[in-house]
Design an enzyme around this catalytic site. Sequence first.
Site, PDB file in Angstrom:
ATOM      1  N   GLY A  50       2.820   1.532  22.468  1.00 41.76           N
ATOM      2  CA  GLY A  50       3.089   2.786  23.173  1.00 41.76           C
ATOM      3  C   GLY A  50       1.889   3.182  24.015  1.00 41.76           C
ATOM      4  O   GLY A  50       1.679   2.696  25.130  1.00 41.76           O
ATOM      5  N   GLY A  51       1.050   4.062  23.463  1.00 45.41           N
ATOM      6  CA  GLY A  51      -0.086   4.645  24.190  1.00 45.41           C
ATOM      7  C   GLY A  51      -0.926   3.631  24.950  1.00 45.41           C
ATOM      8  O   GLY A  51      -1.243   3.836  26.126  1.00 45.41           O
ATOM      9  N   GLY A  74       1.504   6.605  17.536  1.00 45.88           N
ATOM     10  CA  GLY A  74       0.827   7.628  18.334  1.00 45.88           C
ATOM     11  C   GLY A  74      -0.219   8.422  17.571  1.00 45.88           C
ATOM     12  O   GLY A  74      -0.705   9.440  18.050  1.00 45.88           O
ATOM     13  N   GLU A 133       7.852  -0.444  12.815  1.00 45.00           N
ATOM     14  CA  GLU A 133       6.939   0.602  13.277  1.00 45.00           C
ATOM     15  C   GLU A 133       6.856   1.712  12.242  1.00 45.00           C
ATOM     16  O   GLU A 133       7.712   2.619  12.229  1.00 45.00           O
ATOM     17  CB  GLU A 133       7.462   1.208  14.587  1.00 45.00           C
ATOM     18  CG  GLU A 133       7.621   0.209  15.705  1.00 45.00           C
ATOM     19  CD  GLU A 133       7.540   0.887  17.062  1.00 45.00           C
ATOM     20  OE1 GLU A 133       6.629   0.544  17.818  1.00 45.00           O
ATOM     21  OE2 GLU A 133       8.359   1.779  17.337  1.00 45.00           O
ATOM     22  N   SER A 138       0.102   2.311  17.007  1.00 48.90           N
ATOM     23  CA  SER A 138      -1.315   2.407  17.384  1.00 48.90           C
ATOM     24  C   SER A 138      -1.986   1.048  17.574  1.00 48.90           C
ATOM     25  O   SER A 138      -3.154   0.877  17.213  1.00 48.90           O
ATOM     26  CB  SER A 138      -2.087   3.269  16.369  1.00 48.90           C
ATOM     27  OG  SER A 138      -1.568   4.584  16.368  1.00 48.90           O
ATOM     28  N   ASN A 161       6.014   0.075  25.640  1.00 46.33           N
ATOM     29  CA  ASN A 161       7.015   1.148  25.679  1.00 46.33           C
ATOM     30  C   ASN A 161       6.368   2.358  26.359  1.00 46.33           C
ATOM     31  O   ASN A 161       5.514   3.008  25.773  1.00 46.33           O
ATOM     32  CB  ASN A 161       7.434   1.489  24.240  1.00 46.33           C
ATOM     33  CG  ASN A 161       8.345   2.700  24.163  1.00 46.33           C
ATOM     34  OD1 ASN A 161       8.875   3.147  25.184  1.00 46.33           O
ATOM     35  ND2 ASN A 161       8.522   3.231  22.964  1.00 46.33           N
ATOM     36  N   TRP A 162       6.786   2.613  27.596  1.00 44.65           N
ATOM     37  CA  TRP A 162       6.143   3.678  28.375  1.00 44.65           C
ATOM     38  C   TRP A 162       6.648   5.067  27.981  1.00 44.65           C
ATOM     39  O   TRP A 162       6.132   6.070  28.470  1.00 44.65           O
ATOM     40  CB  TRP A 162       6.355   3.443  29.880  1.00 44.65           C
ATOM     41  CG  TRP A 162       5.715   2.184  30.400  1.00 44.65           C
ATOM     42  CD1 TRP A 162       5.003   1.256  29.687  1.00 44.65           C
ATOM     43  CD2 TRP A 162       5.723   1.710  31.757  1.00 44.65           C
ATOM     44  NE1 TRP A 162       4.578   0.240  30.507  1.00 44.65           N
ATOM     45  CE2 TRP A 162       5.006   0.490  31.790  1.00 44.65           C
ATOM     46  CE3 TRP A 162       6.278   2.183  32.957  1.00 44.65           C
ATOM     47  CZ2 TRP A 162       4.822  -0.242  32.960  1.00 44.65           C
ATOM     48  CZ3 TRP A 162       6.103   1.447  34.130  1.00 44.65           C
ATOM     49  CH2 TRP A 162       5.376   0.249  34.126  1.00 44.65           C
ATOM     50  N   LYS A 163       7.681   5.109  27.150  1.00 42.43           N
ATOM     51  CA  LYS A 163       8.258   6.395  26.690  1.00 42.43           C
ATOM     52  C   LYS A 163       8.553   7.301  27.897  1.00 42.43           C
ATOM     53  O   LYS A 163       8.824   6.807  28.980  1.00 42.43           O
ATOM     54  CB  LYS A 163       7.331   7.068  25.682  1.00 42.43           C
ATOM     55  CG  LYS A 163       6.949   6.147  24.544  1.00 42.43           C
ATOM     56  CD  LYS A 163       6.360   6.890  23.380  1.00 42.43           C
ATOM     57  CE  LYS A 163       5.839   5.914  22.361  1.00 42.43           C
ATOM     58  NZ  LYS A 163       5.449   6.539  21.117  1.00 42.43           N
ATOM     59  N   HIS A 185      14.464   3.497  18.145  1.00 41.84           N
ATOM     60  CA  HIS A 185      13.071   3.952  18.051  1.00 41.84           C
ATOM     61  C   HIS A 185      13.045   5.214  17.193  1.00 41.84           C
ATOM     62  O   HIS A 185      13.954   6.044  17.263  1.00 41.84           O
ATOM     63  CB  HIS A 185      12.514   4.229  19.453  1.00 41.84           C
ATOM     64  CG  HIS A 185      11.030   4.420  19.448  1.00 41.84           C
ATOM     65  ND1 HIS A 185      10.439   5.598  19.038  1.00 41.84           N
ATOM     66  CD2 HIS A 185      10.012   3.575  19.751  1.00 41.84           C
ATOM     67  CE1 HIS A 185       9.119   5.459  19.111  1.00 41.84           C
ATOM     68  NE2 HIS A 185       8.835   4.240  19.535  1.00 41.84           N
ATOM     69  N   GLU A 200      11.551   7.891  17.476  1.00 46.12           N
ATOM     70  CA  GLU A 200      11.652   9.154  18.224  1.00 46.12           C
ATOM     71  C   GLU A 200      13.111   9.473  18.543  1.00 46.12           C
ATOM     72  O   GLU A 200      13.507  10.632  18.572  1.00 46.12           O
ATOM     73  CB  GLU A 200      10.788   9.081  19.498  1.00 46.12           C
ATOM     74  CG  GLU A 200       9.298   9.130  19.143  1.00 46.12           C
ATOM     75  CD  GLU A 200       8.382   8.388  20.098  1.00 46.12           C
ATOM     76  OE1 GLU A 200       8.799   8.044  21.217  1.00 46.12           O
ATOM     77  OE2 GLU A 200       7.221   8.141  19.713  1.00 46.12           O
TER      78      GLU A 200
HETATM   79  C1  PEP Z   1       5.801   3.138  19.938  1.00 46.83           C
HETATM   80  O1  PEP Z   1       6.153   4.232  20.295  1.00 46.83           O
HETATM   81  O2  PEP Z   1       6.623   2.231  19.892  1.00 46.83           O
HETATM   82  C2  PEP Z   1       4.396   2.964  19.547  1.00 46.83           C
HETATM   83  C3  PEP Z   1       4.111   1.967  18.772  1.00 46.83           C
HETATM   84  O3  PEP Z   1       3.466   3.889  20.024  1.00 46.83           O
HETATM   85  P1  PEP Z   1       1.863   3.816  19.846  1.00 46.83           P
HETATM   86  O4  PEP Z   1       1.435   2.428  20.188  1.00 46.83           O
HETATM   87  O5  PEP Z   1       1.347   4.855  20.788  1.00 46.83           O
HETATM   88  O6  PEP Z   1       1.585   4.139  18.406  1.00 46.83           O
END
Ligand code: PEP
Length: 260
Positions: free
Chosen positions: A239-240, A178, A172, A218, A10-12, A100, A102
């Site tokens: 994500g990251g 994050g 999640e 993470s 997920n590049w957000k 999500h 966010e």
């Molecule tokens: C996400 O936003 O779906 C996520 C899991 O981010 P991260 O891996 O950065 O925690």
Amino acid sequence: MSRRPIMAGNWKMNNLTSESKSLIEGILAGIKDLNESQMPEVIVAPTFTSLSLVSDMISGNSKIALAAQNCHWESSGAYTGEVSVEMLKDLGCSYIIIGHSERRQYFSETDEMINKKAKSILAGGLLPIICCGETLEQRESGVTDEHIASQIRAALSGLSNSDIAKSVIAYEPIWAIGTGKTCDSVEANRVIAMIRNVVKEVSDSSTADSIRILYGGSVKPATIEEQMSMSDIDGALIGGASLKADSFNEIITNSMKVAV
Ligand code: PEP
């Protein structure tokens, strides 16, 4: 029942088109020599502005699929700033991430909206990746399971068993997104098994055995092997660590060390 693992990035709200181009080039180079029959399903979810470019760059490559990060449930009309399922299908998306944390937190998305999106995605022939998760406060006050169960019941409400079986869920924990704090794998597996049980309650056991449920929060190259060794974790939403080709590719290859 063996479920094909998924590694989804997920590049957000990151990457100009030139950056998306370099990232997808790096991912394509990393998966080029992997044996497809042993690979997880690899999915990338760029921003809307990079979808067309990434779609063209992965076109015809069966090792990688495209996802959008959001959609509207209506097919067209006066919804300024929104994008429909049909438009995303037209760009080559196979999946759409919905719910999500966010989007729930910053854009006030409700369970009811997420359910409408899931129905519209499945009706349009695409597949939803439905996110759920608890806050740290909910975890500390002991309401994690009931909160997640109610998110899942609402998201799947009114869907047929065959549509549920094709869908993907991502568990999640919000406090792990994050933050660098990964949820303990045994605990993540316990919550995911609980989610599978909720799916069974609203459908049947073969549907619950088929649906893929991912962990997100993470995930890193160093955590994925243990996560994938768990009975109910079918992959990861990343994500990251999906924003650098090297770490995303390492997550993919490390995940393949675990026999499924
Ligand atoms: C996400 O936003 O779906 C996520 C899991 O981010 P991260 O891996 O950065 O925690």
